[in-house]
Each structure stands twice: as structure tokens, then as C-alpha cells.
Design a protein around this motif. Structure first.
Motif, short mmCIF file in Angstrom:
data_model
loop_
_atom_site.label_atom_id
_atom_site.label_comp_id
_atom_site.label_asym_id
_atom_site.label_seq_id
_atom_site.Cartn_x
_atom_site.Cartn_y
_atom_site.Cartn_z
N SER A 8 0.90 -1.12 -0.17
CA SER A 8 -0.02 0.12 -0.06
C SER A 8 0.81 1.18 0.09
O SER A 8 0.43 2.27 -0.79
N TRP B 184 0.90 4.22 -2.92
CA TRP B 184 0.64 5.55 -2.59
C TRP B 184 1.98 6.35 -2.99
O TRP B 184 1.77 7.46 -3.69
N ASP C 293 -5.49 8.75 7.33
CA ASP C 293 -5.27 9.52 5.83
C ASP C 293 -5.16 10.75 5.84
O ASP C 293 -4.71 11.50 5.20
N ARG D 188 -6.50 5.27 -1.69
CA ARG D 188 -7.25 4.45 -1.05
C ARG D 188 -8.51 4.05 -1.85
O ARG D 188 -8.82 2.83 -1.71
#
Length: 321
Positions: free
Chosen positions: A61, A65, A102, A126
Motif C-alpha cells: 500500500s 501511494w 489518511d 485508497r
């Protein structure tokens, strides 16, 4: 008198209370004592496997990002991305609403490219992950519907697939037409359309986003399946594909802390479709929640241990993908 801060505090307290209330309600609705026995006798090896899967999920993840941010023009070294992602996940697991981490990640990454760009990178990352989880759910439900292998699903699942497809179609059409709107809405739509093209446009970007999202989704599904196995339930692959995404998507409801309560209710309701008991679903879900929290504890070290990653844009090896 500004009542907004008071309202926010009331909502936060309500979210903190909802999680234990829902867990207790699920506990009383099913055989909670049986679930507790399953948790107490959980296999440590399978729980460690779940921690490993969630750790890989965090790294993938963070790379997703980083890739998205780089496409939007930010400089985000991998070490920084991993540290910030751990911090964000820890905050999401411990704060009401499940989105505070976040927001913090976007704010802390604003030095390179500005707050708008950093926010877009976080949101796009996300959304890519959740979209792949929905795709896995649709594929799993279709697999079960065609083969009738593992679990026979109720008819409402077909309605869920139809609604999901309709929502996806509406979103795609809205994004396509947004730049044609007049005034500020049109300019905002054009900027969003351009940013989406930068983040996801082109064969290289599509391939990277797909592979990273498939990897994170697989790790999440495996982690839950490992927790189920640790508490005594061996889910068939079809059940993992069809049911686990539904359970994990229940965590997105921003009315508790990290989806606690909603996830347990979904697991208790859906496990009988796979031939397991509702208490087994409760046990697996509680184990997953605890394992998830354990896997993101490095974020607590960053938050409380005085370690602050270097600001984005400070040379640490500019790390091109």
C-alpha cells in the motif's frame, strides 16, 4: 457561539461508544462464549501468518501511494512512505471514523506539491484499494453463483452486484462529464480529470496500479482467512473471495472505531453461508481486528517514540519508480 467543535466531540464520543455496544450486541445475538473459547484456543502460527500478510499489505500500500504521488509530481521516498503509512494505519485503527490517519498522511506530505496534490494522492490510493476489494467481491460472488461451490448465496447478493455496478457506472459518467460543467465546478472537474489521468493513465500506470492493488487485496483476504483458520474455520477459496470482501467492506462504515462492531456483525451473519457458525464468524473477526492492530504497532513507535520521518522532498535518494 461556535457549536461545530462541540458537535465533533459528541460525534467522536458516539463513535467510541458504538464499537463496544455493537460488539456486545453481536456477542449476545450469537454464542459469545463459544467465540471466546475459539479465540482463546487460536493457533499462534496462523495468527503470525496473518500478521505477515498484513505487513506485506502495508508495504504494498505504501508503494502504491508512492507510485501515485510520484505520478502527480510529488517526491516520496519509499522509507518515508512506509513510515507514514504505518502511522496512518495506526491512527485509523485507534481513532473514531477510520479516516484520521489518511488526513494526517495527506497533511504531512504536503511539502512537495501542496496540500491539494498530496490529498489527491492519498484519496486515489485508497480508492484504488477499495475498488479492487469490490472487484474481488463481484468476482467471488460470480464464481459461487456459477459453480455453486463452497456456499450457496442468497438472492440479495445479486442485487448487491447490480447496485455496485450501477454506482460504478454513475461515478464513471460523472467523472467524464464533470469538465463540461460551468464555472468552478467545471474547472474542479477538469482538474480532477487531469489528476486521474496522471495517476492512472497509460499502460505502465494501469499495470502498476492493478498489480499493487491485487497484491494488497490478496493480503487482506488471506489475513482474514488465516485468522479464521486460527480460530478453527477453514474457509474454502470461493468463500474467501465471496464473503470476506463483504466483511472487510463493512469496516468502511465511519460510525465506530476501525469498523469494530460492523465487521463482527457482518462476519457473524455471513459465516453460516460458508457452513460455519455465527460464533466462528465473530471469533475470526475479533482475531482479525486484534491482529490488524498488532501489525500496525510500528505506527505507534513513530507517533510516541519521537521518530519523525524526513519531510517530503528532502533528498534521501529521489527514488524514481
Amino acid at each position: 457561539m461556535n457549536r461545530l467543535p462541540t458537535l465533533k466531540r459528541v460525534l467522536s464520543v458516539g463513535q467510541l461508544l458504538i464499537a463496544p455496544i455493537l460488539v456486545v450486541l453481536v456477542w449476545r445475538a450469537v454464542d459469545g462464549r463459544a467465540a471466546l473459547r475459539l479465540i482463546a484456543s487460536a493457533d499462534g502460527g496462523w495468527l503470525l501468518a496473518a500478521v505477515a500478510a498484513l505487513t506485506v499489505q502495508t508495504w504494498l500500500s505504501a508503494q502504491r501511494w508512492r507510485f501515485t504521488a510520484t505520478r502527480l509530481g510529488q517526491v516520496l521516498p519509499f522509507r518515508r512512505a512506509v513510515g507514514e503509512y504505518y502511522l496512518a494505519q495506526f491512527l485509523n485503527q485507534t481513532l473514531p471514523g477510520g479516516m484520521g490517519g489518511d488526513a494526517s498522511r495527506a497533511y504531512r506530505a504536503r511539502q512537495s506539491g501542496g496540500l491539494l496534490t498530496s490529498s489527491q494522492a492519498v484519496i486515489f490510493e485508497r480508492v484504488a484499494g477499495q475498488a479492487m476489494l469490490v472487484i474481488a467481491m463481484v468476482v467471488g460472488l460470480g464464481w459461487v453463483a456459477i459453480t455453486h461451490h463452497g456456499a450457496i448465496l442468497p438472492t440479495w447478493t445479486l442485487g448487491l452486484v447490480a447496485v455496485t455496478g450501477a454506482v460504478a457506472a454513475v461515478v464513471c459518467v460523472a467523472l467524464r462529464l464533470a469538465p463540461a460543467l460551468p464555472g468552478r465546478l467545471g474547472r474542479a472537474g477538469a482538474n480532477l480529470h487531469r489528476a486521474l489521468g496522471q495517476a492512472f493513465g497509460g499502460r505502465h500506470a494501469v499495470t502498476a496500479q492493478l498489480l499493487l492493488s491485487i497484491g494488497t487485496t490478496a493480503c487482506n483476504l488471506l489475513a482474514f482467512a488465516f485468522c479464521a483458520r486460527a480460530t478453527g474455520t477453514a474457509l474454502a477459496p470461493s468463500a474467501v473471495m465471496a464473503l470476506v470482501p463483504l466483511i472487510l467492506l463493512a469496516m468502511l462504515i465511519p460510525a465506530s472505531v476501525s469498523g469494530w462492531g460492523f465487521r463482527e456483525g457482518a462476519a457473524a451473519a455471513l459465516f453460516p453461508l460458508a457452513g460455519a457458525s455465527a460464533s466462528a464468524g465473530l471469533a475470526a473477526s475479533v482475531a482479525f481486528g486484534l491482529v490488524f492492530l498488532a501489525s500496525v504497532l510500528p505506527g505507534a513507535l513513530i507517533l510516541y517514540g519521537g521518530r519523525t520521518p524526513l519531510p517530503v522532498g528532502i533528498p534521501e535518494g529521489r527514488g524514481r519508480l
